[in-house]
Design an enzyme around this catalytic site. Structure first.
Site, short mmCIF file in Angstrom:
data_model
loop_
_atom_site.label_atom_id
_atom_site.label_comp_id
_atom_site.label_asym_id
_atom_site.label_seq_id
_atom_site.Cartn_x
_atom_site.Cartn_y
_atom_site.Cartn_z
N THR A 166 -5.72 3.32 -5.40
CA THR A 166 -5.12 4.11 -6.47
C THR A 166 -4.20 3.24 -7.32
O THR A 166 -4.24 3.28 -8.56
CB THR A 166 -4.33 5.31 -5.90
OG1 THR A 166 -5.20 6.06 -5.03
CG2 THR A 166 -3.83 6.22 -7.00
N GLU A 214 -3.41 8.57 8.66
CA GLU A 214 -1.97 8.33 8.90
C GLU A 214 -1.52 8.99 10.21
O GLU A 214 -0.61 8.50 10.86
CB GLU A 214 -1.15 8.88 7.72
CG GLU A 214 -1.35 8.13 6.41
CD GLU A 214 -0.37 6.98 6.18
OE1 GLU A 214 0.73 6.98 6.77
OE2 GLU A 214 -0.71 6.07 5.39
N CYS A 264 -4.14 -1.11 -2.32
CA CYS A 264 -4.23 0.34 -2.47
C CYS A 264 -5.14 0.58 -3.66
O CYS A 264 -4.90 0.04 -4.75
CB CYS A 264 -2.83 0.91 -2.74
SG CYS A 264 -2.81 2.64 -3.27
N ASP A 306 0.86 -1.18 0.00
CA ASP A 306 0.00 0.00 0.00
C ASP A 306 0.89 1.23 0.00
O ASP A 306 2.10 1.14 0.26
CB ASP A 306 -0.90 0.00 1.24
CG ASP A 306 -1.81 1.22 1.30
OD1 ASP A 306 -2.45 1.52 0.29
OD2 ASP A 306 -1.88 1.88 2.35
N SER A 307 0.28 2.38 -0.23
CA SER A 307 1.02 3.64 -0.18
C SER A 307 1.45 3.98 1.25
O SER A 307 2.34 4.80 1.44
CB SER A 307 0.14 4.78 -0.71
OG SER A 307 -1.02 4.90 0.09
N CYS A 312 -10.87 3.37 -0.46
CA CYS A 312 -9.46 3.58 -0.10
C CYS A 312 -9.24 2.74 1.15
O CYS A 312 -10.07 2.77 2.07
CB CYS A 312 -9.19 5.05 0.18
SG CYS A 312 -7.54 5.36 0.88
N THR A 313 -8.14 2.00 1.19
CA THR A 313 -7.96 1.06 2.32
C THR A 313 -7.69 1.76 3.65
O THR A 313 -7.74 1.14 4.69
CB THR A 313 -6.82 0.05 2.02
OG1 THR A 313 -5.68 0.75 1.52
CG2 THR A 313 -7.27 -0.97 0.99
N HIS A 314 -7.44 3.07 3.60
CA HIS A 314 -7.33 3.82 4.86
C HIS A 314 -8.71 4.04 5.51
O HIS A 314 -8.82 4.17 6.72
CB HIS A 314 -6.70 5.20 4.62
CG HIS A 314 -5.23 5.19 4.36
ND1 HIS A 314 -4.68 4.68 3.20
CD2 HIS A 314 -4.19 5.63 5.11
CE1 HIS A 314 -3.36 4.83 3.26
NE2 HIS A 314 -3.04 5.39 4.40
#
Length: 275
Positions: free
Chosen positions: A79, A156, A77, A14-15, A188-190
């Site tokens: 994106t 984050e 991710c 992931d990012s 979005c995985t966040h």
């Protein structure tokens, strides 16, 4: 040889930290699997970057994971799934899965009125990939996409239940409330980490779809079909879960431990540009 491949780890990237929601579901649903996780914490977020840049980053990470002999790669991710998955599948000879298709399929299953909202990064929403997949399953679906770029930095920073997150979420989601959607994809995985805030704002009449969960379900089915599921309990001390980042290993470790019950004993920083 097949036995060796079955016991090889699953690569997840992931990012940043969002993909941990996918890794957590894989651990829960496939407890015998080993995982190598990479979070590109030096270059997060991906959502505002170009397709070319995200594809270049994703290629580097795939090479890194393959240097650890992973048997499959999960692009955790949205994106990168939207921009790079097709290219990665052409270039690398291991089965891969992204997070977009599983989430899109579940949204179609869950909706009652065919009106589906998708929230994600600018890259994911701008790519139109959710619209494409949802319409391939249900042609008459009405889809509303909304970019929510500030959600990733808020997550984050660990501000999941903070008044600032609530305020930003109300601003982003306000227009979706008026559109009579009955299903909302957390694209979005966040975002599952602020699911309770999003759910509160959207109300009980809207079903939230978490692609992290759906991806783990689909991954398990894919590995089963290809006879790649590990059926052997990893030996004690075999380093079942390994975590790598491109920056800020200590901060990542603290964050990871706050959301995972499987102890993240360490995270190593690597120079991803070398791959």
């Amino acid at each position: 040889m097949k036995e060796e491949i079955r016991q090889a780890p699953i690569g997840v990237f992931d990012s940043g930290v969002g993909g941990l929601t996918v890794a957590r579901e894989i651990m829960r649903q496939m407890p015998k699997e080993k995982i190598i996780y990479f979070g590109d914490t030096a270059r997060v977020p991906y959502g505002s970057k170009s397709k070319e840049t995200v594809t270049r980053f994703s290629r580097q990470i795939a090479r890194f994971l393959l240097s650890h002999d992973v048997k499959t790669i999960v692009v955790a991710c949205n994106t990168a799934s939207a921009y790079a998955l097709d290219e990665l599948e052409k270039e690398f000879d291991v089965p891969m899965i992204g997070v977009v298709k599983p989430g899109a399929k579940m949204a179609v299953t869950r909706t009652r009125n065919g009106r589906i909202g998708v929230i994600g990064t600018e890259g994911t929403i701008g790519s139109g990939i959710y619209n494409e997949y949802i319409r391939s399953v249900r042609a008459d679906a009405v889809i509303y996409g909304k970019a929510c770029p500030l959600f990733v930095p808020l997550v984050e920073e660990g501000l999941w239940e903070d008044p600032v997150t609530e305020e930003i979420a109300r601003r982003y989601l306000g227009e979706l409330i008026d559109l009579d959607i009955d299903t909302l994809v957390l694209g979005c995985t966040h975002y599952p980490l602020i699911r309770s805030v999003i759910g509160r704002i959207m109300g009980d009449g809207v079903t939230l779809v978490n692609p992290a969960y759906e991806t783990a379900v689909e991954l398990k089915a894919m590995l089963g079909e290809q006879h790649l599921l590990n059926d052997v309990e990893p030996a004690l001390g075999s380093n079942r879960y390994q975590f790598y980042v491109s920056d800020g290993a200590e901060k990542f470790k603290q964050f990871a431990n706050s959301i995972m019950k499987y102890g993240v004993l360490s995270a190593k920083t690597i120079h991803i540009e070398e791959y």
